[in-house]
Scaffold this motif. Structure first.
Motif, short mmCIF file in Angstrom:
data_model
loop_
_atom_site.label_atom_id
_atom_site.label_comp_id
_atom_site.label_asym_id
_atom_site.label_seq_id
_atom_site.Cartn_x
_atom_site.Cartn_y
_atom_site.Cartn_z
N ASP A 1 1.13 4.11 1.58
CA ASP A 1 1.42 4.58 2.95
C ASP A 1 2.08 3.60 3.76
O ASP A 1 2.38 4.03 4.75
CB ASP A 1 0.28 4.99 3.64
CG ASP A 1 -0.52 6.21 2.95
OD1 ASP A 1 -0.05 6.86 2.19
OD2 ASP A 1 -1.53 6.99 3.53
N GLU A 2 2.37 2.35 3.19
CA GLU A 2 2.99 1.31 4.10
C GLU A 2 4.31 1.64 4.36
O GLU A 2 5.13 2.13 3.62
CB GLU A 2 2.93 0.24 3.48
CG GLU A 2 3.36 -0.89 4.21
CD GLU A 2 2.89 -2.22 3.61
OE1 GLU A 2 3.70 -3.12 4.11
OE2 GLU A 2 2.15 -2.55 2.75
N ASP B 1 -2.56 -3.58 7.81
CA ASP B 1 -2.26 -2.21 7.60
C ASP B 1 -0.85 -2.01 8.20
O ASP B 1 -0.71 -1.94 9.50
CB ASP B 1 -3.39 -1.29 8.25
CG ASP B 1 -3.28 0.00 8.13
OD1 ASP B 1 -2.31 0.54 7.79
OD2 ASP B 1 -4.37 0.57 8.50
N ARG C 1 0.80 1.03 7.99
CA ARG C 1 0.75 2.54 8.35
C ARG C 1 1.03 3.34 9.61
O ARG C 1 0.88 2.48 10.61
CB ARG C 1 -0.36 3.15 7.46
CG ARG C 1 -0.38 2.86 6.10
CD ARG C 1 -1.96 3.55 5.65
NE ARG C 1 -3.01 2.95 6.36
CZ ARG C 1 -4.41 3.46 6.29
NH1 ARG C 1 -4.57 4.55 5.50
NH2 ARG C 1 -5.21 2.89 7.12
N ASN C 2 1.64 4.40 9.73
CA ASN C 2 1.79 4.96 10.79
C ASN C 2 0.74 5.94 11.46
O ASN C 2 0.69 6.90 11.28
CB ASN C 2 3.17 5.90 11.00
CG ASN C 2 3.32 6.63 12.30
OD1 ASN C 2 3.11 5.97 13.37
ND2 ASN C 2 4.28 7.52 12.22
N HIS D 1 0.79 -1.28 -0.17
CA HIS D 1 -0.03 0.03 -0.20
C HIS D 1 0.88 1.22 0.10
O HIS D 1 2.07 1.46 0.61
CB HIS D 1 -0.88 0.10 1.36
CG HIS D 1 -2.05 0.96 1.22
ND1 HIS D 1 -1.67 2.09 1.63
CD2 HIS D 1 -3.28 0.93 0.64
CE1 HIS D 1 -3.29 2.91 1.49
NE2 HIS D 1 -4.12 1.99 0.96
N VAL E 1 4.87 10.56 5.75
CA VAL E 1 3.53 10.57 5.18
C VAL E 1 2.46 11.07 5.74
O VAL E 1 1.42 11.00 5.40
CB VAL E 1 3.47 8.98 5.11
CG1 VAL E 1 2.27 8.68 4.03
CG2 VAL E 1 4.70 8.12 4.67
#
Length: 216
Positions: A4-5, A40, A42-43, A2, A110
């Motif tokens: 944003d990963e 997911d 992402r942060n 993804h 991000v």
């Protein structure tokens, strides 16, 4: 992966985020099918796990604080990414970049996907925006006549304005501010990092105006 990963393990050996969704998928348009299927990484805080970027931004928009953050970028300042990341953490309404449009987004980690950004060609454009929106411009600069931010009453609706590392704010920015506040320093250095200064000022606003019960 993804877009944003954040790949790979963290420095302390644990995996960032969560894996693929276990069990029946939720019937909720806020969830991203790709993230549900792949996990997911992402942060983002747990409440936003598996949500689309658009859904996260929409939820943040319901709760944003009425302060803005602006930084002059006439010399391509490298602190802007840090400012954006911190503004996201404190839920600022917008971050304004004055001067050069381009800036190093690496430091934002991000978070610029979730934080509203606006560009102004010059300080005059920022001041006009503030006047139109009824926002008081608060310059953060350790110059003569500045009021200590530790004792200053910050306006609830305001723009916290920062200069570049080294030279600080331009004369036009200082002249256009309703108030100038300084950050108390006790060591030998003349100034502190602009990204750090922005974090201190934003937290000062939060201490005075934010609903701490709404945290997370």
């Amino acid at each position: 992966m993804h877009e944003d990963e954040l790949p790979g393990p963290t420095d302390w050996g644990t995996t960032v985020g969560t894996g693929p969704w276990e069990g029946p998928w939720p019937d909720d348009p806020r969830y991203d099918p790709q993230l549900l299927a792949e996990g997911d990484r992402r942060n983002v805080v747990d409440r936003y796990r598996y949500w689309t970027v658009e859904a996260i931004v929409a939820d943040l928009d319901r709760r944003r604080h009425p302060f803005h953050v602006a930084i002059e970028n006439f010399g391509h300042d490298l602190n802007i990414g840090t400012v954006v990341r911190t503004a996201n953490a404190f839920l600022a309404a917008e971050v304004h970049v004055v001067g050069r449009r381009r800036w190093n987004r690496r430091g934002a980690m991000v978070t610029d996907r979730y934080q509203h950004l606006r560009h102004h060609e010059d300080v005059g454009g920022l001041l006009a925006f503030a006047a139109e929106g009824g926002l008081a411009v608060v310059a953060v600069d350790n110059g003569p006549g500045a009021v200590p931010i530790e004792t200053a009453a910050l306006p609830e609706r305001c723009v916290l304005l920062f200069g570049q590392e080294g030279p600080g704010l331009t004369a036009e920015a200082r002249a256009g501010a309703a108030i100038t506040v300084s950050i108390a320093q006790f060591g030998s250095t003349r100034s502190i990092n602009a990204g750090v200064a922005a974090g201190i000022a934003m937290h000062g606003w939060v201490r005075q105006h934010a609903d701490l019960g709404a945290n997370r």
